[in-house]
Design a protein around this motif. Structure first.
Motif, PDB file in Angstrom:
ATOM      1  N   UNK A 135       0.829  -1.212   0.000  1.00  0.00           N
ATOM      2  CA  UNK A 135       0.000   0.000   0.000  1.00  0.00           C
ATOM      3  C   UNK A 135       0.861   1.259   0.000  1.00  0.00           C
ATOM      4  N   UNK A 136       1.916   1.281   0.793  1.00  0.00           N
ATOM      5  CA  UNK A 136       2.797   2.454   0.827  1.00  0.00           C
ATOM      6  C   UNK A 136       3.452   2.675  -0.540  1.00  0.00           C
ATOM      7  N   UNK A 137       3.910   1.611  -1.162  1.00  0.00           N
ATOM      8  CA  UNK A 137       4.558   1.738  -2.460  1.00  0.00           C
ATOM      9  C   UNK A 137       3.551   2.181  -3.519  1.00  0.00           C
ATOM     10  N   UNK A 138       2.344   1.692  -3.450  1.00  0.00           N
ATOM     11  CA  UNK A 138       1.295   2.120  -4.390  1.00  0.00           C
ATOM     12  C   UNK A 138       1.030   3.609  -4.242  1.00  0.00           C
ATOM     13  N   UNK A 139       1.006   4.091  -3.023  1.00  0.00           N
ATOM     14  CA  UNK A 139       0.797   5.530  -2.790  1.00  0.00           C
ATOM     15  C   UNK A 139       1.957   6.352  -3.340  1.00  0.00           C
ATOM     16  N   UNK A 140       3.171   5.864  -3.186  1.00  0.00           N
ATOM     17  CA  UNK A 140       4.332   6.576  -3.732  1.00  0.00           C
ATOM     18  C   UNK A 140       4.212   6.670  -5.255  1.00  0.00           C
ATOM     19  N   UNK A 141       3.773   5.586  -5.888  1.00  0.00           N
ATOM     20  CA  UNK A 141       3.590   5.582  -7.341  1.00  0.00           C
ATOM     21  C   UNK A 141       2.524   6.593  -7.743  1.00  0.00           C
ATOM     22  N   UNK A 142       1.410   6.599  -7.024  1.00  0.00           N
ATOM     23  CA  UNK A 142       0.342   7.559  -7.324  1.00  0.00           C
ATOM     24  C   UNK A 142       0.817   8.989  -7.129  1.00  0.00           C
ATOM     25  N   UNK A 143       1.550   9.253  -6.054  1.00  0.00           N
ATOM     26  CA  UNK A 143       2.061  10.597  -5.788  1.00  0.00           C
ATOM     27  C   UNK A 143       2.989  11.060  -6.900  1.00  0.00           C
ATOM     28  N   UNK A 144       3.889  10.183  -7.356  1.00  0.00           N
ATOM     29  CA  UNK A 144       4.816  10.571  -8.416  1.00  0.00           C
ATOM     30  C   UNK A 144       4.069  10.822  -9.717  1.00  0.00           C
ATOM     31  N   UNK A 145       3.082   9.982 -10.003  1.00  0.00           N
ATOM     32  CA  UNK A 145       2.300  10.151 -11.228  1.00  0.00           C
ATOM     33  C   UNK A 145       1.565  11.492 -11.193  1.00  0.00           C
ATOM     34  N   UNK A 146       0.964  11.820 -10.044  1.00  0.00           N
ATOM     35  CA  UNK A 146       0.249  13.099  -9.908  1.00  0.00           C
ATOM     36  C   UNK A 146       1.210  14.277 -10.056  1.00  0.00           C
ATOM     37  N   UNK A 147       2.397  14.192  -9.459  1.00  0.00           N
ATOM     38  CA  UNK A 147       3.337  15.318  -9.514  1.00  0.00           C
ATOM     39  C   UNK A 147       3.834  15.535 -10.947  1.00  0.00           C
ATOM     40  N   UNK A 148       3.959  14.478 -11.744  1.00  0.00           N
ATOM     41  CA  UNK A 148       4.357  14.638 -13.141  1.00  0.00           C
ATOM     42  C   UNK A 148       3.247  15.263 -13.964  1.00  0.00           C
TER      43      UNK A 148
END
Length: 150
Positions: A135-148
């Motif tokens: 779950x933490x890694x999925x959130x990191x992926x979502x955060x990076x995708x949103x920031x891009x």
């Protein structure tokens, strides 16, 4: 295991498109990924994803030993896109794109693995993590995708 890690075929073009968007394809084959991991990654990262001894201490050449890919390492601290790029292009190229000159020792596998095979390996690795880490890694992926996207 991750709900999105479903055994099945996935077209290479779709996998490449997902790599560009930062998202792991919905259909990865973790059984194939496990076999590919054993053939391609285990020599440096351990048969049980445990990494090499003293993986946080640079060797004489300045490179770090292969880190673990289990929950004790830092792999899960990174987004899917970074993990994919690091595996496909290698550490030196990915770090150079971020403005850092450093040879991590991680080779690129673009000439040996298809995008789908890389996703299968990453899917296998992720499937071994405890649910809270997934779950933490999925959130990191979502955060990076949103920031891009911003």
């Amino acid at each position: 295991m991750l709900a999105v890690l479903v055994t099945g075929a996935y077209l290479g073009a779709e996998a490449a498109a997902d790599a560009e968007s930062g998202a792991m394809p919905n259909n990865v084959d973790i059984v194939v990924g496990q076999d590919l991991y054993a053939e391609t990654c285990a020599a440096c990262h351990g048969a049980n994803l445990e990494g090499q001894e003293n993986w946080q201490s640079p060797r004489e050449d300045g490179r770090l030993p292969g880190p673990p890919h289990d929950e004790t390492g830092h792999t899960w601290h990174h987004s899917d896109q970074l993990l994919f790029g690091y595996t496909k292009l290698g550490g030196r190229e990915v770090l150079a794109a971020q403005g850092m000159e450093f040879d991590s020792g991680m080779p690129g596998f673009a000439d040996r693995l298809t995008d789908q095979e890389i996703w299968n390996i990453l899917g296998y690795i992720k499937s071994t993590w405890p649910e809270r880490i997934q779950k933490m890694q999925t959130e990191r992926t979502k955060d990076e995708t949103r920031s891009r996207e911003d």
